[in-house]
Design a protein around this motif. Structure first.
Motif, mmCIF file in Angstrom:
data_model
loop_
_atom_site.group_PDB
_atom_site.id
_atom_site.type_symbol
_atom_site.label_atom_id
_atom_site.label_comp_id
_atom_site.label_asym_id
_atom_site.label_seq_id
_atom_site.Cartn_x
_atom_site.Cartn_y
_atom_site.Cartn_z
ATOM 1 N N LEU A 1 38.815 36.757 47.540
ATOM 2 C CA LEU A 1 39.534 35.494 47.624
ATOM 3 C C LEU A 1 39.315 34.701 46.336
ATOM 4 O O LEU A 1 38.164 34.482 45.936
ATOM 5 N N SER A 2 40.397 34.295 45.666
ATOM 6 C CA SER A 2 40.334 33.473 44.467
ATOM 7 C C SER A 2 39.531 34.178 43.365
ATOM 8 O O SER A 2 39.947 35.225 42.882
ATOM 9 N N MET A 3 38.384 33.643 42.954
ATOM 10 C CA MET A 3 37.572 34.345 41.962
ATOM 11 C C MET A 3 37.139 35.711 42.491
ATOM 12 O O MET A 3 37.002 36.678 41.735
ATOM 13 N N GLY A 4 36.929 35.793 43.807
ATOM 14 C CA GLY A 4 36.618 37.083 44.416
ATOM 15 C C GLY A 4 37.778 38.050 44.291
ATOM 16 O O GLY A 4 37.591 39.265 44.150
ATOM 17 N N ALA A 5 39.008 37.513 44.341
ATOM 18 C CA ALA A 5 40.190 38.351 44.145
ATOM 19 C C ALA A 5 40.239 38.874 42.717
ATOM 20 O O ALA A 5 40.573 40.042 42.474
ATOM 21 N N ALA A 6 39.915 38.007 41.752
ATOM 22 C CA ALA A 6 39.834 38.464 40.363
ATOM 23 C C ALA A 6 38.747 39.526 40.219
ATOM 24 O O ALA A 6 38.910 40.508 39.492
ATOM 25 N N THR A 7 37.650 39.349 40.952
ATOM 26 C CA THR A 7 36.555 40.322 40.914
ATOM 27 C C THR A 7 37.021 41.706 41.336
ATOM 28 O O THR A 7 36.760 42.704 40.654
ATOM 29 N N VAL A 8 37.723 41.789 42.471
ATOM 30 C CA VAL A 8 38.141 43.103 42.960
ATOM 31 C C VAL A 8 39.222 43.697 42.065
ATOM 32 O O VAL A 8 39.287 44.918 41.887
ATOM 33 N N MET A 9 40.074 42.835 41.485
ATOM 34 C CA MET A 9 41.078 43.359 40.558
ATOM 35 C C MET A 9 40.432 43.863 39.273
ATOM 36 O O MET A 9 40.818 44.920 38.752
ATOM 37 N N MET A 10 39.460 43.137 38.751
ATOM 38 C CA MET A 10 38.778 43.579 37.536
ATOM 39 C C MET A 10 38.001 44.865 37.777
ATOM 40 O O MET A 10 37.893 45.718 36.902
ATOM 41 N N ALA A 11 37.477 45.022 38.979
ATOM 42 C CA ALA A 11 36.778 46.267 39.317
ATOM 43 C C ALA A 11 37.745 47.440 39.388
ATOM 44 O O ALA A 11 37.366 48.585 39.124
ATOM 45 N N SER A 12 38.997 47.172 39.729
ATOM 46 C CA SER A 12 39.977 48.241 39.940
ATOM 47 C C SER A 12 40.208 49.087 38.697
ATOM 48 O O SER A 12 40.613 50.244 38.793
ATOM 49 N N GLY A 13 39.970 48.514 37.529
ATOM 50 C CA GLY A 13 40.197 49.253 36.293
ATOM 51 C C GLY A 13 39.004 50.035 35.820
ATOM 52 O O GLY A 13 39.058 50.683 34.761
ATOM 53 N N GLN A 14 37.915 50.006 36.586
ATOM 54 C CA GLN A 14 36.694 50.698 36.189
ATOM 55 C C GLN A 14 36.578 52.041 36.914
ATOM 56 O O GLN A 14 37.389 52.376 37.774
ATOM 57 N N ASP A 15 35.566 52.786 36.557
ATOM 58 C CA ASP A 15 35.350 54.106 37.140
ATOM 59 C C ASP A 15 34.673 53.930 38.493
ATOM 60 O O ASP A 15 33.448 53.933 38.603
ATOM 61 N N LEU A 16 35.475 53.787 39.530
ATOM 62 C CA LEU A 16 34.953 53.504 40.861
ATOM 63 C C LEU A 16 34.603 54.787 41.606
ATOM 64 O O LEU A 16 35.219 55.835 41.383
ATOM 65 N N PRO A 17 33.637 54.711 42.517
ATOM 66 C CA PRO A 17 33.385 55.857 43.403
ATOM 67 C C PRO A 17 34.649 56.222 44.165
ATOM 68 O O PRO A 17 35.446 55.344 44.519
ATOM 69 N N LYS A 18 34.844 57.488 44.423
ATOM 70 C CA LYS A 18 36.042 57.955 45.127
ATOM 71 C C LYS A 18 36.121 57.385 46.547
ATOM 72 O O LYS A 18 37.171 57.456 47.186
ATOM 73 N N ALA B 1 42.865 45.328 33.771
ATOM 74 C CA ALA B 1 42.240 46.209 34.762
ATOM 75 C C ALA B 1 43.286 46.863 35.657
ATOM 76 O O ALA B 1 43.248 48.078 35.901
ATOM 77 N N LEU B 2 44.230 46.073 36.135
ATOM 78 C CA LEU B 2 45.245 46.603 37.041
ATOM 79 C C LEU B 2 46.151 47.627 36.365
ATOM 80 O O LEU B 2 46.720 48.498 37.030
ATOM 81 N N SER B 3 46.269 47.549 35.055
ATOM 82 C CA SER B 3 47.091 48.529 34.347
ATOM 83 C C SER B 3 46.490 49.929 34.422
ATOM 84 O O SER B 3 47.161 50.919 34.109
ATOM 85 N N HIS B 4 45.214 50.003 34.853
ATOM 86 C CA HIS B 4 44.545 51.296 35.037
ATOM 87 C C HIS B 4 44.333 51.628 36.512
ATOM 88 O O HIS B 4 43.777 52.667 36.841
ATOM 89 N N ASN B 5 44.792 50.732 37.384
ATOM 90 C CA ASN B 5 44.536 50.896 38.816
ATOM 91 C C ASN B 5 45.607 51.744 39.493
ATOM 92 O O ASN B 5 46.802 51.503 39.339
ATOM 93 N N LYS B 6 45.166 52.720 40.268
ATOM 94 C CA LYS B 6 46.095 53.550 41.021
ATOM 95 C C LYS B 6 45.840 53.469 42.527
ATOM 96 O O LYS B 6 46.477 54.170 43.307
ATOM 97 N N LEU B 7 44.903 52.602 42.932
ATOM 98 C CA LEU B 7 44.621 52.432 44.356
ATOM 99 C C LEU B 7 45.674 51.548 45.013
ATOM 100 O O LEU B 7 46.204 50.621 44.378
#
Length: 306
Positions: free
Chosen positions: A163-180, A239-245
């Motif tokens: 939510l809000s800054m938390g939403a930015a947090t999850v979006m910024m995480a989306s572009g990283q090498d996340l666990p499957k 980050a989202l430009s690398h997100n495929k989830l």
């Protein structure tokens, strides 16, 4: 002539001193832990559609978890689902908030049959830290929490909700090498980048242009927190430009804190499957309160589809 040059130099020095003092002040307002005069702290009224949900969630049995990242002790609540499941939602709060304020969202996912992990971001709530991360450092902490869940249960299926800054947090995480194990993302009223949001707030709240103050505050952030506001790591769009989830984007059409236009930029940037829901008459972070039935229905639709 010499006197004129001395006067010019004197005024230049005065302007520099004033500019630096103003930048330090605005850095404290923007990024140093503590009460913020522009944020109203109030309890949810009993007439609110989410009051009962908050009350019920806060009465649930919760396990307090901790981990350490960047030498900071971070704290979270873990609430298991009523029926054993591998599915967990990590719920991330907003700017200057804390996990307790996300109780209605925790109850939403609990009712839908999910385990809920609800962290306090660094420099918030019961977690250590003095500097607010605007999603940049928080996304790294989010991944640490994810790794902890996966270590405990290799079959975990994880959804990020912010939510809000938390939403930015999850979006910024989306572009990283996340666990499957991370399967999907839900963001509610997140900004397109730290720079875009703070530039908007500088104009909206103080009537100030970005130059020179915001540039100076960003430089202080680089020295203190390790990132500038305009860096790629501080951009949801990058980050989202690398997100495929699969990602669900939610925003109120009356949001004047994080402008509604930003959700359209975020939606366009992501590369994975996506859904967009604009909530009529909802102000910032008020979509759940404004249309609770619709919120539950849209989340359920997203889970069913992805």
């Amino acid at each position: 002539m010499k006197l004129l040059l001395k006067l010019c130099l004197f005024f230049i020095i005065i302007l520099i001193v004033i500019s630096i003092a103003a930048s330090l002040y605005f850095f404290k307002v923007a990024q140093v832990r503590g009460p913020k005069s522009f944020i109203n702290e109030s309890n949810t009224p009993t007439s609110s559609p989410i009051y009962q949900d908050e009350k019920e969630f806060l009465n649930l049995n919760k396990e307090t978890l901790t981990l350490t990242n960047d030498n900071l002790k971070l704290t979270a609540w873990y609430v298991p689902a009523e029926k054993t499941t591998n599915k967990t939602v990590i719920v991330v709060h907003g700017f200057n908030a804390k996990k307790e304020e996300m109780a209605a969202y925790g109850m939403l996912f609990h009712k839908l049959g999910y385990n809920v992990l609800m962290p306090d971001n660094r420099a918030h709530g019961a977690s250590e830290g003095k500097l607010i991360g605007y999603g940049v450092t928080d996304s790294r902490d989010l991944i640490k929490w994810t790794e902890r869940l996966v270590k405990q249960n290799a079959n975990s299926e994880i959804t990020y909700f912010g939510l809000s800054m938390g939403a930015a947090t999850v979006m910024m995480a989306s572009g990283q090498d996340l666990p499957k194990n991370v399967k999907r993302i839900i963001e509610d009223c997140g900004y397109s980048s730290v720079w875009d949001e703070l530039r908007y707030q500088a104009k909206s709240m103080y009537g100030l242009p970005a130059f020179p103050i915001l540039y100076e505050v960003s430089a202080i952030s680089k020295l203190s927190a390790g990132f500038t506001y305009g860096s790629p790591e501080a951009s949801s769009l990058v980050a989202l430009s690398h997100n495929k989830l699969p990602t669900l984007f939610i925003h109120g059409d009356a949001d004047d804190f994080v402008p509604t236009a930003m959700v359209h930029d975020n939606y366009a940037a992501t590369k994975g499957p996506k859904m967009l829901w604009i909530v009529k008459h909802a102000k910032h972070s008020q979509s759940l309160t404004t249309d609770k039935a619709g919120y539950y229905a849209k989340i359920s639709e997203f889970f069913a589809k992805y």
